[in-house]
Structures are given as structure tokens and as C-alpha cells.
Design a protein around this motif. Structure first.
Motif, short mmCIF file in Angstrom:
data_model
loop_
_atom_site.label_atom_id
_atom_site.label_comp_id
_atom_site.label_asym_id
_atom_site.label_seq_id
_atom_site.Cartn_x
_atom_site.Cartn_y
_atom_site.Cartn_z
N SER B 44 17.61 -46.09 -0.65
CA SER B 44 17.66 -44.83 -1.51
C SER B 44 18.42 -43.91 -0.68
O SER B 44 18.36 -43.69 0.59
N GLY B 45 18.97 -42.90 -1.46
CA GLY B 45 20.01 -42.08 -0.54
C GLY B 45 21.32 -42.44 -0.19
O GLY B 45 22.01 -41.83 0.74
N CYS B 46 21.59 -43.66 -0.28
CA CYS B 46 22.92 -44.12 0.39
C CYS B 46 24.10 -43.77 -0.63
O CYS B 46 25.34 -43.84 -0.05
N GLY B 47 23.94 -43.37 -1.57
CA GLY B 47 25.16 -42.75 -2.33
C GLY B 47 25.45 -43.56 -3.57
O GLY B 47 26.44 -43.27 -4.19
N LYS B 48 24.71 -44.22 -4.11
CA LYS B 48 25.02 -45.21 -5.30
C LYS B 48 25.01 -44.18 -6.45
O LYS B 48 25.96 -44.29 -7.34
N SER B 49 23.84 -43.50 -6.68
CA SER B 49 24.06 -42.76 -7.83
C SER B 49 25.05 -41.63 -8.17
O SER B 49 26.10 -41.41 -9.03
N THR B 50 25.38 -41.08 -6.89
CA THR B 50 26.67 -40.04 -6.57
C THR B 50 27.89 -40.81 -6.91
O THR B 50 28.80 -40.12 -7.74
N THR B 51 28.16 -41.99 -6.38
CA THR B 51 29.30 -42.85 -6.75
C THR B 51 29.39 -42.88 -8.37
O THR B 51 30.74 -42.90 -8.67
#
Ligand SMILES: Nc1ncnc2c1ncn2[C@@H]1O[C@H](COP(=O)(O)OP(=O)(O)O)[C@@H](O)[C@H]1O
Ligand SMILES: Nc1ncnc2c1ncn2[C@@H]1O[C@H](COP(=O)(O)OP(=O)(O)O)[C@@H](O)[C@H]1O
Ligand SMILES: [Mg+2]
Ligand SMILES: [Mg+2]
Lengths: 323, 315
Positions: B44-51
Motif C-alpha cells: 500500500s502507498g507504492c503508487g499503484k492507484s495513482t499510476t
């Protein structure tokens, strides 16, 4: 030592009585947990796992809860007959529980060292200095630097909060630890840290444990025995080997067939058809029959008893498909 | 399967926060072939959704190029982008919060068709809604149900039907089964695989669940703190992982088997903050294999063998 049970549940039935329905959360559940062992409770959402755990802790308010029948025998005594005061002396001392969300157990406005010391002062000693010394020891055991003891829960990451909760739960070296999805909210590398920690502490204290999880991977890793729970009943019970190598209940089989397995290259998922039954309107007969690929006429009319198919391996199914 | 449907170059998304620039997505490049599933994993928080969202321009990128079917969509006006987005859809994790609680199943599925004025008569519209319900396996009797009357699996089917309504060619699936029980998860995963085959869909499948990603993906990108650290075919990622983080991540997953003994790599500490990160390997502080060279510059994502990319100084 044979037959040294830390916990025996006999025929436990728990309902939630609400304005518009009666929820049959736990139905005639029986089980035994050997001292020093870890029993896995596996089942999907709504199966009654948390209700069973909270019944053992006597944490369910009546109403809306009604414990309709049964005995919960802990260290030889039926705790359902104990007074509230007696229960307070057991809870957090002889039996502890860890929840999925660490904040249900932590107070946001009290430094964590005080929260650990508090349970020690409540149950074990009146000596403040000794209590704080033990609290610091607990922080060390869960691998948090004691200098951080003065900090508040929000200053810690999710994994560290759960470690503080573990420190509180184990500060009085309980005989029984109930862990309700303790790592479900954590990332997998942090889960690995927390599971290892729980394992190590459990081994050194010979704590008995109930590990509630929906993850068969955690069961494989952390449990000795397994209870597979469906619609408030244990449908299959056995050693880890019984459950992984020779499971017999169609629901257990369904669970194994529907999870993707990281260790296999190609795997076809075979879903269990349909959805979980509504516990306020359970099917007649076997509660799994509407979803069971092997159901025969009898399964919708008669509820199967739990039968022992090999030493200690219990299955609640007519097993017509195997005849 | 050699044509690229999506190509992303040097994509960045920084958020301004009180404590400084948060590098949610920090210079990632990847492509997705037509008809394949690219899995995106990471904690969580590694940037998957933002990507995923930036690729659809639901969030505006800070920097970078996004080519969809050969067109640089980052340079399109909002107006043109809105039309383009019919081809690019998203399905979210929690169907409960992504559906309007006051809308029936019919109204939810009808909405994208109505807003985009796809049909000019009610019969065609209603036929399409029922066709979509059928496609995703929703019984007709549920047509007037509200979200709270449905279980999680059915709600997710409504979410998928909405995403399919405008005949997209590309769908970002952001943790689409993470909120579901395993028996329902398998139903939805099978449904998505069937839809991909039947409708020629291309997926970007985001999940923190490695077993699910392995099952569904053709290729997999592993993210850590805003960066892609490894990108390869699912076989290479899961059988021949190269990046120390990929190895640790895989070894941490408890397997549902009792006949295998794992060598688990237990990482120390937590993921560090993505705010103003030190310009060196993001995994440096937790890496069990770190060496002197790792203190230096950020490692580039390099192709170490055909279609196998790794960002690590030691490889
Ligand atoms: N306070 C309550 N009032 C009414 N129903 C409840 C209450 N708590 C739990 N339930 C219901 O009891 C059933 C069993 O719940 P629970 O024990 O939490 O299951 P599990 O932990 O296996 O997911 C579920 O159907 C749940 O909705
Ligand atoms: N709107 C926002 N404003 C500020 N920070 C954000 C915003 N959205 C996401 N972030 C941060 O960006 C990082 C990546 O988040 P996200 O893409 O949601 O990760 P993932 O989906 O992998 O869990 C996280 O540190 C998150 O807190
Ligand atoms: Mg529960
Ligand atoms: Mg996300």
C-alpha cells in the motif's frame, strides 16, 4: 500429555436479536483446543468466527446478543457461568484477544508504554516500577525501541501499532491468545514480520492460540489444527494434515479450488456457486446444500451430524458423494 | 500480441503536501500490449492507484507521456479527452462506495449510456442495459435492487457492467477483488477473464495480492515507493525474480500448502516516506543485499534479457 484441553466449547449457540430479525451467528458449535496448540478458524465473512471469539471473551452485550445454549470450558471451568467481575480478572490476563484493527485496542491519547503498563498493573502487580520495567521488556520483545514508549499510537505505522497490541495482549503471559485476523490489514512483508513475532512469543511461552483467518496460507503456516466454519457451524475439523491432504467436506474442497496458488504456474479457479446464506434466514438441512455440487435430496431435508472419519477428523456431511 | 495499446514514458505524479513534495509516481515507464493483462503489484502507498488513474487522466500527470493507440493523450484537451475516455475505463475496489446508493442496478448501468447519449430511444437503451447485465452474470430480477441489497460480488458485477457500457478497449482494474471473499473472488476473476477473451479487452490489473496477480497477468510490474523496480512476464517475475524487493515480497506470501518449506526473507522496518525521497535506490534502507554502490545514483530500469526489466545496481 493427552486430553489436556485449555478450551472446550460444547454445543454453543449464539444469536443476535434485532428489531427486524434473529441472526443465527453460531449454531451448536463444539470444539476442543489442546494446551500449547494453535487452532485455525477458517471461513468467509459472516461465518461466525468473531462472534465465537467474542463469546469466549464474554465481550458480547446482551441484548442484542443471546447465548442460547452451550458451555465454554476454559481451564476446566465454564466461563459462561462466571460473574462480570471474575471475567474482568480473566480477560487480558488469562485470555487475550487481538483484533484486525489495532485501534480498537489502543487509546489514541495515551502514550503506548502507559497502555502496556496499565494491563500489568491491573492484573499482575501493584508495583509501578516493576510494571514499567515489564512494559519496556514487552516493547523489546515486539522489536520496538523502548525510547519510543512515550509516543502516541498515531506516530506508529500500521504494523508497529499491531506490535504494540501484541505487547499489550501478551504482557501478562495469557494461557490463551485469540487473534482475529491480526494481519489482514497489513502489507505482506509486514505480515511476515508480525507472524514471525507471534510465533516466537507463542513458542517461548507455550501459549495456546486461536488464529482466525480467511487465508489458507496463514493456516498452513501457523496452525496445528483447523476448524472450517460455514454459516455458524464447524463443517470440518482436523489436523492441518487432515485439512490440507485429505479434506472431505465439499465446502473445504471448494475453498481450496477457488484460491489462486502462488506456487502453481497454471491454475484454473473453480468458484463456489452462489453466495453465503443470510444467517437470519438459513437454509434447512445442511446449510451448505444450496451451493454444494454434490447435494442430494436428503441434504435439503436433514441436517448432517458431525462424524469422525478418522482419528479426530470430523466432517459434518452425509458424504453421499463418496459412497 | 505485439502491438502496444498503451505506452507510458517517464510518468511522474507529485503531490504538494505540508511536509514537501510527495513522489507518488516517480518516473515510471511501461507499455501494455493489445489484448494482454499487465499486473501491477506492490504494497500500500507504492503508487499503484495513482499510476492507474494518471494513465486515464483522472488525475493530471506532473510530467510524462501517455500514448493510447498511438495518440498522445496527455496533450488532448479536456473536451477531446472526455470522448477518448469511452475507450478507457476503470473498475474500483470497493463497489459499495463507487456506486450511488440511491440508484437501482438499472439506473447505475444506464447512466454512462445516458450521459454519453448513446441511444435516442428508450427501448434500445433498455435492451443494452439488460444485455450488459447478462454479460456480467446479473440476474434480471435484480434490475430494481439498490446497492445495499446486493452482496459484494454482485455490486462488483454492476461496476464491471458500467465500465463495459461504452465498449472500451482498455480497463484499469484497481483492486477489483480485494474486498471480496475467496469464493466470490474466483467468480469475478473468471468473469473478467471470459470478458477479456470475448470482448478483446486490454487490462491493467492493480492488486496487492500476488497470488491473484500471478493468476490473471501476462506480464507484471512490481512497484516500490513510486518506482517500477521490476517488470517482466509473469513467469519471470514469479519463477526467476531478480530484484531483491521482488524476491522478498514473493517470499513473504504464506502459501496454502504444507508440503513446501519456504526460505522467507524478513525485511526490516517499514516502507519509508515518499516525501522528498533521497535520490538513490528507494529500497536501499531495507535491502538485505545492499552494497556500497547502492548509495549512489538511482538505478535505471534496464532490460537484462528480452522483456525482463530490473532497476538494481547489483544486476
Ligand atoms: N451486533 C450484531 N447485530 C446483529 N448481527 C450481527 C452483529 N454482529 C455480527 N452479526 C452478524 O452475525 C453473523 C456472524 O458475524 P461474525 O461473527 O462477525 O462473522 P465473521 O467474523 O466470521 O465474519 C454475520 O451475519 C453478522 O452480520
Ligand atoms: N490526492 C493525494 N494527495 C496527496 N497524497 C496522495 C494523494 N493520493 C495519493 N497520495 C499518496 O501517494 C502515494 C501513493 O498512493 P496510491 O497511488 O494510492 O498507492 P497504492 O494504490 O499503491 O496503495 C501514497 O503515499 C499516498 O498517500
Ligand atoms: Mg470477523
Ligand atoms: Mg490503491
Amino acid at each position: 500429555m493427552k486430553n489436556d484441553y485449555i478450551l472446550e466449547i460444547e454445543d454453543l449457540t449464539v444469536k443476535y436479536i434485532t428489531e427486524d430479525s434473529i441472526v443465527s451467528a453460531v449454531n451448536n458449535m463444539s470444539l476442543k483446543l489442546e494446551r500449547g496448540n494453535t487452532l485455525g478458524f477458517v471461513g468467509e465473512t459472516g461465518a461466525g468466527k468473531t462472534t465465537t471469539a467474542k463469546s469466549i471473551m464474554r465481550l458480547l452485550p446482551e441484548p442484542p446478543t443471546k447465548i442460547e445454549s452451550g458451555k465454554i470450558i476454559f481451564n476446566g471451568e465454564n466461563i459462561l457461568e462466571k460473574s462480570i467481575k471474575h471475567m474482568q480478572s480473566i480477560r487480558g490476563n488469562k485470555i487475550s484477544m487481538i483484533f484486525q484493527d489495532p485501534m480498537t485496542a489502543l487509546n489514541p491519547v495515551i502514550p503506548i508504554i502507559d497502555q502496556i503498563a496499565e494491563v500489568i498493573l491491573l492484573h499482575q502487580t501493584k508495583d509501578r516500577k516493576a510494571a514499567y520495567k515489564r512494559a519496556e521488556e514487552m516493547l523489546e520483545i515486539v522489536e520496538i525501541k523502548k525510547e519510543r514508549g512515550e509516543e502516541y499510537p498515531h506516530q506508529f505505522s500500521g504494523g508497529m501499532k499491531q506490535r504494540v497490541v501484541i505487547a499489550i495482549a501478551l504482557a501478562c503471559t495469557p494461557d490463551l491468545l485469540i487473534a482475529d485476523e491480526p494481519t489482514t490489514a497489513l502489507d505482506v512483508t509486514i505480515q511476515a514480520q508480525v507472524l514471525k513475532l507471534m510465533h516466537d512469543i507463542k513458542e517461548s511461552n507455550n501459549t495456546s492460540m486461536i488464529m482466525i483467518t480467511h487465508d489458507l496460507g496463514i493456516v498452513a503456516e501457523a496452525c496445528d489444527n483447523v476448524a472450517v466454519i460455514y454459516a455458524g457451524s464447524i463443517v470440518e475439523y482436523g489436523t492441518k494434515e487432515d485439512i490440507f491432504n485429505s479434506h472431505a467436506h465439499p465446502y473445504t474442497e471448494g475453498l481450496f479450488n477457488c484460491i489462486p496458488d502462488l506456487s502453481k504456474t497454471e491454475s484454473e479457479l473453480i468458484p463456489i456457486k452462489g453466495i453465503m446464506p443470510d444467517p437470519s434466514d438459513l437454509p434447512t438441512g445442511c446449510k451448505f446444500h444450496p451451493r454444494c455440487p454434490y447435494a442430494v435430496d436428503r441434504c435439503s431435508k436433514e441436517e448432517p451430524e458431525s462424524k469422525e472419519i478418522s482419528d479426530g477428523h470430523m466432517v459434518k456431511c452425509f458424504l453421499e458423494h463418496r459412497k | 500480441m505485439t502491438q502496444k495499446l498503451l505506452e507510458v514514458n517517464n510518468l511522474k505524479k507529485y503531490f504538494d503536501t505540508k511536509r514537501g513534495k510527495l513522489h507518488a509516481v516517480d518516473d515510471v515507464s511501461f507499455y501494455i500490449y493489445k489484448g494482454e493483462t499487465l499486473g501491477v503489484v506492490g504494497e500500500s502507498g507504492c503508487g499503484k492507484s495513482t499510476t492507474g488513474r494518471t494513465v486515464l487522466r483522472l488525475i493530471e500527470p506532473t510530467e510524462g507521456e501517455i500514448f493510447f493507440d498511438g495518440i498522445d493523450i496527455n496533450s488532448l484537451s479536456q473536451e477531446v479527452m472526455r470522448k477518448k475516455r469511452k475507450e478507457m475505463q476503470i473498475v474500483f475496489q470497493d463497489p459499495y462506495s463507487s456506486l450511488d446508493s440511491r440508484r437501482t442496478v438499472y439506473e447505475s448501468i444506464e447512466e454512462p449510456l445516458r450521459v454519453n447519449k448513446i441511444f435516442n430511444n428508450r427501448t434500445d437503451l433498455s435492451n443494452r442495459v439488460f444485455e450488459l447485465m447478462n454479460t456480467v452474470g446479473l440476474a434480471e430480477r435484480l434490475v430494481n435492487s439498490y446497492p445495499h441489497e446486493l452482496d459484494g460480488g454482485r455490486r462488483q458485477r454492476v461496476g464491471i457492467a458500467r465500465a463495459l457500457a461504452l465498449n472500451p478497449s482498455f480497463i484499469v482494474l484497481d483492486e477489483p477483488v480485494s474486498a471480496l471473499d475467496v469464493s466470490i473472488q474466483a467468480q469475478i476473476l473468471n468473469l473478467m477473464e471470459r470478458l477479456q477473451d470475448n470482448l478483446n479487452l486490454t487490462y491493467m490489473f492493480i492488486s496487492h495480492n500476488l497470488s491473484v496477480v500471478r493468476h490473471i497477468s501476462d506480464r507484471v510490474a512490481v512497484m516500490y515507493l513510486g518506482k517500477i523496480v521490476e517488470l517482466a512476464s509473469y513467469k519471470n517475475i514469479f519463477i526467476n525474480p531478480q530484484h531483491p524487493y521482488t524476491k522478498a515480497l514473493l517470499s513473504a506470501v504464506p502459501l496454502p500448502r504444507i508440503d513446501l518449506k519456504l526460505d522467507r526473507i524478513i525485511l526490516e522496518g517499514d516502507v519509508p516516506s515518499p516525501i522528498n525521497p533521497v535520490p538513490r535506490c528507494r529500497f536501499y534502507g531495507r535491502c538485505p543485499e545492499r552494497k556500497e554502490v547502492c548509495k549512489g545514483d538511482l538505478p535505471e530500469l534496464r532490460e537484462i534479457e528480452a522483456e525482463h526489466f530490473v532497476a538494481c545496481h547489483l544486476i
